[in-house]
Design a protein around this motif. Structure first.
Motif, PDB file in Angstrom:
ATOM      1  N   ASN A  88       0.810  -1.224   0.000  1.00  8.70           N
ATOM      2  CA  ASN A  88       0.000   0.000   0.000  1.00  8.70           C
ATOM      3  C   ASN A  88       0.841   1.270   0.000  1.00  8.70           C
ATOM      4  OD1 ASN A  88      -2.492  -1.217  -0.138  1.00  8.70           O
ATOM      5  ND2 ASN A  88      -2.741  -1.322   2.085  1.00  8.70           N
ATOM      6  N   ARG A  89       1.962   1.257   0.719  1.00  2.00           N
ATOM      7  CA  ARG A  89       2.789   2.458   0.832  1.00  2.00           C
ATOM      8  C   ARG A  89       3.411   2.897  -0.491  1.00  2.00           C
ATOM      9  NH1 ARG A  89       6.227   1.985   6.432  1.00  2.00           N
ATOM     10  NH2 ARG A  89       4.417   1.884   7.801  1.00  2.00           N
ATOM     11  N   ILE A  90       3.553   1.968  -1.441  1.00  2.00           N
ATOM     12  CA  ILE A  90       4.210   2.326  -2.703  1.00  2.00           C
ATOM     13  C   ILE A  90       3.356   1.997  -3.935  1.00  2.00           C
ATOM     14  CG2 ILE A  90       6.549   2.253  -1.767  1.00  2.00           C
ATOM     15  CD1 ILE A  90       6.818  -0.532  -3.137  1.00  2.00           C
ATOM     16  N   LYS A  91       2.063   1.829  -3.746  1.00  2.00           N
ATOM     17  CA  LYS A  91       1.184   1.554  -4.890  1.00  2.00           C
ATOM     18  C   LYS A  91       1.108   2.725  -5.861  1.00  2.00           C
ATOM     19  CE  LYS A  91      -1.818  -2.079  -3.333  1.00  2.00           C
ATOM     20  NZ  LYS A  91      -3.174  -2.530  -3.055  1.00  2.00           N
ATOM     21  N   HIS A  92       1.506   3.874  -5.419  1.00  2.00           N
ATOM     22  CA  HIS A  92       1.483   5.070  -6.278  1.00  2.00           C
ATOM     23  C   HIS A  92       2.747   5.191  -7.128  1.00  2.00           C
ATOM     24  CE1 HIS A  92       3.992   6.332  -2.951  1.00  2.00           C
ATOM     25  NE2 HIS A  92       4.401   7.381  -3.681  1.00  2.00           N
ATOM     26  N   THR A  93       3.674   4.213  -7.022  1.00  2.00           N
ATOM     27  CA  THR A  93       4.932   4.261  -7.755  1.00  2.00           C
ATOM     28  C   THR A  93       5.008   3.157  -8.810  1.00  2.00           C
ATOM     29  OG1 THR A  93       6.179   2.750  -6.336  1.00  2.00           O
ATOM     30  CG2 THR A  93       6.080   5.063  -5.653  1.00  2.00           C
ATOM     31  N   ALA A  94       5.875   3.358  -9.782  1.00  2.00           N
ATOM     32  CA  ALA A  94       6.175   2.310 -10.757  1.00  2.00           C
ATOM     33  C   ALA A  94       7.648   2.412 -11.123  1.00  2.00           C
ATOM     34  CB  ALA A  94       5.304   2.437 -12.002  1.00  2.00           C
ATOM     35  N   TYR A  95       8.316   1.260 -11.154  1.00  2.00           N
ATOM     36  CA  TYR A  95       9.721   1.194 -11.564  1.00  2.00           C
ATOM     37  C   TYR A  95       9.750   0.838 -13.041  1.00  2.00           C
ATOM     38  CZ  TYR A  95      14.621   0.017 -11.837  1.00  2.00           C
ATOM     39  OH  TYR A  95      15.932  -0.013 -12.196  1.00  2.00           O
ATOM     40  N   ILE A  96      10.496   1.597 -13.826  1.00  2.00           N
ATOM     41  CA  ILE A  96      10.500   1.481 -15.274  1.00  2.00           C
ATOM     42  C   ILE A  96      11.755   0.754 -15.757  1.00  2.00           C
ATOM     43  CG2 ILE A  96      10.368   2.777 -17.447  1.00  2.00           C
ATOM     44  CD1 ILE A  96       7.984   3.089 -15.322  1.00  2.00           C
ATOM     45  N   VAL A  97      11.548  -0.181 -16.689  1.00  2.00           N
ATOM     46  CA  VAL A  97      12.638  -0.863 -17.377  1.00  2.00           C
ATOM     47  C   VAL A  97      12.366  -0.693 -18.868  1.00  2.00           C
ATOM     48  CG1 VAL A  97      13.839  -3.043 -17.749  1.00  2.00           C
ATOM     49  CG2 VAL A  97      12.819  -2.555 -15.510  1.00  2.00           C
ATOM     50  N   THR A  98      13.369  -0.271 -19.624  1.00  2.00           N
ATOM     51  CA  THR A  98      13.163  -0.025 -21.052  1.00  2.00           C
ATOM     52  C   THR A  98      14.416  -0.355 -21.844  1.00  2.00           C
ATOM     53  OG1 THR A  98      12.359   1.595 -22.663  1.00  2.00           O
ATOM     54  CG2 THR A  98      13.809   2.424 -20.937  1.00  2.00           C
ATOM     55  N   GLY A  99      14.217  -0.624 -23.112  1.00  2.00           N
ATOM     56  CA  GLY A  99      15.340  -0.874 -24.007  1.00  2.00           C
ATOM     57  C   GLY A  99      14.887  -0.748 -25.456  1.00  2.00           C
ATOM     58  N   ILE A 100      15.790  -0.282 -26.290  1.00  2.00           N
ATOM     59  CA  ILE A 100      15.517  -0.148 -27.723  1.00  2.00           C
ATOM     60  C   ILE A 100      16.747  -0.679 -28.454  1.00  2.00           C
ATOM     61  CG2 ILE A 100      15.068   1.464 -29.626  1.00  2.00           C
ATOM     62  CD1 ILE A 100      13.826   3.352 -27.493  1.00  2.00           C
ATOM     63  N   LYS A 101      16.521  -1.523 -29.461  1.00  2.00           N
ATOM     64  CA  LYS A 101      17.634  -2.057 -30.232  1.00  2.00           C
ATOM     65  C   LYS A 101      18.431  -0.916 -30.861  1.00  2.00           C
ATOM     66  CE  LYS A 101      15.951  -6.630 -31.396  1.00  2.00           C
ATOM     67  NZ  LYS A 101      15.608  -7.556 -32.481  1.00  2.00           N
ATOM     68  N   LYS A 102      19.731  -1.118 -30.929  1.00  2.00           N
ATOM     69  CA  LYS A 102      20.657  -0.074 -31.363  1.00  2.00           C
ATOM     70  C   LYS A 102      20.265   0.558 -32.702  1.00  2.00           C
ATOM     71  CE  LYS A 102      25.580   0.807 -31.585  1.00  2.00           C
ATOM     72  NZ  LYS A 102      26.908   0.244 -31.376  1.00  2.00           N
ATOM     73  N   ASP A 103      19.866  -0.241 -33.672  1.00  2.00           N
ATOM     74  CA  ASP A 103      19.529   0.282 -35.008  1.00  2.00           C
ATOM     75  C   ASP A 103      18.291   1.168 -35.014  1.00  2.00           C
ATOM     76  OD1 ASP A 103      21.704  -1.071 -36.022  1.00  2.00           O
ATOM     77  OD2 ASP A 103      20.532  -2.732 -36.848  1.00  2.00           O
ATOM     78  N   TYR A 104      17.506   1.148 -33.948  1.00  2.00           N
ATOM     79  CA  TYR A 104      16.253   1.904 -33.902  1.00  2.00           C
ATOM     80  C   TYR A 104      16.312   3.108 -32.965  1.00  2.00           C
ATOM     81  CZ  TYR A 104      14.460  -2.063 -36.456  1.00  2.00           C
ATOM     82  OH  TYR A 104      14.259  -3.037 -37.405  1.00  2.00           O
ATOM     83  N   ARG A 105      17.444   3.336 -32.357  1.00  2.00           N
ATOM     84  CA  ARG A 105      17.591   4.472 -31.446  1.00  2.00           C
ATOM     85  C   ARG A 105      17.661   5.774 -32.230  1.00  2.00           C
ATOM     86  NH1 ARG A 105      22.147   1.440 -27.826  1.00  2.00           N
ATOM     87  NH2 ARG A 105      20.752  -0.185 -27.070  1.00  2.00           N
ATOM     88  N   GLY A 106      17.208   6.853 -31.624  1.00  2.00           N
ATOM     89  CA  GLY A 106      17.260   8.156 -32.259  1.00  2.00           C
ATOM     90  C   GLY A 106      16.160   8.400 -33.271  1.00  2.00           C
ATOM     91  N   LYS A 107      15.133   7.551 -33.259  1.00  2.00           N
ATOM     92  CA  LYS A 107      14.031   7.667 -34.214  1.00  2.00           C
ATOM     93  C   LYS A 107      12.707   8.062 -33.548  1.00  2.00           C
ATOM     94  CE  LYS A 107      16.122   4.181 -37.243  1.00  2.00           C
ATOM     95  NZ  LYS A 107      16.853   5.131 -38.021  1.00  2.00           N
ATOM     96  N   GLY A 108      12.771   8.472 -32.280  1.00  2.00           N
ATOM     97  CA  GLY A 108      11.566   8.901 -31.576  1.00  2.00           C
ATOM     98  C   GLY A 108      10.806   7.799 -30.872  1.00  2.00           C
ATOM     99  N   ILE A 109      11.305   6.575 -30.942  1.00  2.00           N
ATOM    100  CA  ILE A 109      10.608   5.443 -30.319  1.00  2.00           C
ATOM    101  C   ILE A 109      10.582   5.587 -28.805  1.00  2.00           C
ATOM    102  CG2 ILE A 109      10.683   2.939 -29.968  1.00  2.00           C
ATOM    103  CD1 ILE A 109      11.897   2.854 -32.885  1.00  2.00           C
ATOM    104  N   GLY A 110      11.708   5.977 -28.218  1.00  2.00           N
ATOM    105  CA  GLY A 110      11.770   6.163 -26.766  1.00  2.00           C
ATOM    106  C   GLY A 110      10.806   7.240 -26.299  1.00  2.00           C
TER     107      GLY A 110
END
Length: 100
Positions: free
Chosen positions: A13-35
């Protein structure tokens, strides 16, 4: 699959208002606005689900990812010293968060 974003919501209950984020984008697709698209969708999901704080970590030397997170409103709250071991070397991470 070219990338992903995962939000792990706090369970107690004390941390239900939080979310931990994990993300990744393949190298060839970086810098294209996907993130940016991922994080815009994340913000919409979070606001619709009562999330008030988003958290993530990023390797200290990953300046491209850090810049994206900062553009999307995340700020560095601290450094996790020797948080990871990569190729036998200790690596620091930035702990970042965004309040909604």
């Amino acid at each position: 699959m070219i990338g992903y974003i995962l939000a792990l919501r706090g369970t107690p209950n004390r941390i239900k208002h939080t979310a931990y984020i994990v993300t990744g984008i393949k190298k060839d697709y970086r810098g294209k606005g996907i993130g940016k698209t991922f994080f815009t969708s994340l913000d919409n999901w979070a606001k619709g689900n009562g999330i008030k704080r988003l958290e993530l970590t990023v390797i200290r030397t990953n300046l491209v990812a850090k810049r994206l997170y900062e553009q999307k409103g995340f700020v560095v709250e601290g450094t996790r010293k020797n948080a990871m071991i990569i190729d036998g070397d200790f690596i620091d991470e930035f702990y970042m968060a965004k309040l909604l």
